[in-house]
Design an enzyme around this catalytic site. Structure first.
Site, PDB file in Angstrom:
ATOM      1  N   ASP A   1       0.812  -1.220   0.000  1.00 51.25           N
ATOM      2  CA  ASP A   1       0.000   0.000   0.000  1.00 51.25           C
ATOM      3  C   ASP A   1       0.846   1.271   0.000  1.00 51.25           C
ATOM      4  O   ASP A   1       2.071   1.221   0.184  1.00 51.25           O
ATOM      5  CB  ASP A   1      -0.977  -0.006   1.200  1.00 51.25           C
TER       6      ASP A   1
ATOM      7  N   ASN B   1      -7.665  -3.144  14.217  1.00 50.01           N
ATOM      8  CA  ASN B   1      -9.044  -3.469  13.836  1.00 50.01           C
ATOM      9  C   ASN B   1      -9.082  -4.654  12.860  1.00 50.01           C
ATOM     10  O   ASN B   1     -10.109  -4.926  12.243  1.00 50.01           O
ATOM     11  CB  ASN B   1      -9.748  -2.243  13.230  1.00 50.01           C
TER      12      ASN B   1
ATOM     13  N   HIS C   1      -7.254  -4.974  10.084  1.00 48.19           N
ATOM     14  CA  HIS C   1      -7.001  -4.674   8.669  1.00 48.19           C
ATOM     15  C   HIS C   1      -5.668  -5.264   8.202  1.00 48.19           C
ATOM     16  O   HIS C   1      -4.739  -5.447   8.986  1.00 48.19           O
ATOM     17  CB  HIS C   1      -7.109  -3.176   8.367  1.00 48.19           C
TER      18      HIS C   1
ATOM     19  N   GLU D   1      -9.660  -1.977   5.076  1.00 51.29           N
ATOM     20  CA  GLU D   1     -10.332  -1.678   6.334  1.00 51.29           C
ATOM     21  C   GLU D   1     -11.548  -2.588   6.535  1.00 51.29           C
ATOM     22  O   GLU D   1     -12.060  -3.171   5.574  1.00 51.29           O
ATOM     23  CB  GLU D   1     -10.797  -0.213   6.317  1.00 51.29           C
TER      24      GLU D   1
HETATM   25  C1  GLP Z   1      -0.674   0.213   8.552  1.00 55.04           C
HETATM   26  C2  GLP Z   1      -0.278  -0.553   7.291  1.00 55.04           C
HETATM   27  C3  GLP Z   1      -0.457  -2.035   7.461  1.00 55.04           C
HETATM   28  C4  GLP Z   1       0.177  -2.458   8.772  1.00 55.04           C
HETATM   29  C5  GLP Z   1      -0.549  -1.829   9.914  1.00 55.04           C
HETATM   30  C6  GLP Z   1      -0.001  -2.220  11.273  1.00 55.04           C
HETATM   31  O1  GLP Z   1      -1.991   0.617   8.557  1.00 55.04           O
HETATM   32  N1  GLP Z   1      -0.997  -0.127   6.144  1.00 55.04           N
HETATM   33  O2  GLP Z   1       0.105  -2.711   6.366  1.00 55.04           O
HETATM   34  O3  GLP Z   1       0.121  -3.867   8.890  1.00 55.04           O
HETATM   35  O4  GLP Z   1      -0.430  -0.422   9.777  1.00 55.04           O
HETATM   36  O5  GLP Z   1       1.132  -1.474  11.553  1.00 55.04           O
HETATM   37  P1  GLP Z   1       2.121  -1.711  12.729  1.00 55.04           P
HETATM   38  O6  GLP Z   1       2.989  -2.839  12.325  1.00 55.04           O
HETATM   39  O7  GLP Z   1       2.885  -0.429  12.839  1.00 55.04           O
HETATM   40  O8  GLP Z   1       1.330  -2.004  13.944  1.00 55.04           O
END
Ligand code: GLP
Length: 254
Positions: A67, A136, A138, A143
């Protein structure tokens, strides 16, 4: 689904990096689906270390990222392109032309989604997709409520995600409201999936994804239907699951 319990973040990162290394060694021209966020930073560090020791070669590897924030270009320190270069690509011998991310600066959503889907197809699909997980549930920026059938699409970020990601920005107001994300359909087409999760704030998301009903309300729950998923998570992230189950050293839930 195999679940490996890590003692701490370092252990998690080493275990995840080992699985990715195995993929690169078995298939030197593999396609890696890559993720951003705090979770994979240690995994990338470990892979860089093994590359520096001469144990890994990325010369033929291709990568496709999950992304990118809409509106941010690769020179913006908050962009995922910048993240990937500073945390990983600049330190290994992957060819820049073999690394792909959605173009956050493309305003034409239909055009960018079509271009990115075309890239995923042209590289021959993803051999191993690395995933973090949002609080959440995702994955990528898919989402809760996103249809499982989507390919690359433009997402309006939930308030929950904007709050969670505000820690990387000076203020919440600076977090972009939209992003391009690979869709669940593309993620599910990866041959192998490796999901990593660390910390107690991921315990509910992991519990609901692994043991709850398969529903768009918990995007990662679709992974229950994939036949080659490995989860590496620390005890805190697995804490809710471990109340009800034990996990064998071989990765089976009992
Ligand atoms: C973001 C990214 C995801 C990631 C998520 C969790 O929203 N788009 O790909 O998995 O955050 O991030 P973190 O690893 O910092 O908890």
């Amino acid at each position: 689904m195999r679940i490996y319990v890590a003692n701490d973040y370092n252990d998690l990162s080493r275990k995840a990096a080992n699985i990715i290394s195995a993929q690169i060694i078995m298939k030197p021209n593999c396609v890696l689906g890559l993720a951003t966020g705090a979770s994979p930073v240690g995994t990338y560090k470990q892979l860089i270390d093994w590359y520096n020791k001469g144990d890994l070669n990325f010369e033929e590897v291709k990568s496709v990222n999950l992304d990118e924030y809409k509106g941010l270009g690769p020179d913006d320190e908050q962009s995922y392109a910048y993240f990937m270069h500073s945390n990983f690509f600049n330190h290994i011998n992957i060819k820049p032309e073999n690394t792909y991310l959605p173009n956050g600066l493309e305003a034409d959503e239909a055009k960018e989604c079509e271009r990115y889907n075309g890239i995923i197809t042209s590289v021959g699909g993803i051999d191993l997709q690395l995933l973090g997980i949002g609080c959440n549930g995702h994955i990528g920026f898919n989402e809760p409520g996103t249809s499982f059938g989507k390919e690359t699409h433009c997402v309006t970020l939930s308030d929950n995600t904007i709050d969670a990601n505000a820690r990387f920005f000076k203020s919440k107001d600076e977090v972009p409201k939209q992003a391009y994300s690979m869709g669940i359909k593309s993620i599910m087409q990866a041959k192998q999936i490796l999901l990593i999760a660390s910390g107690e704030n991921k315990a509910d998301a992991l519990y609901n994804s692994i043991l709850g009903p398969i529903t768009p309300a918990v995007p990662a729950s679709i992974l229950q239907l994939h036949n080659n998923v490995t989860i590496v998570a620390d005890k805190e992230a697995l804490s809710k699951i471990l109340v009800e189950h034990t996990i064998t050293s071989g990765g089976n839930l009992q």
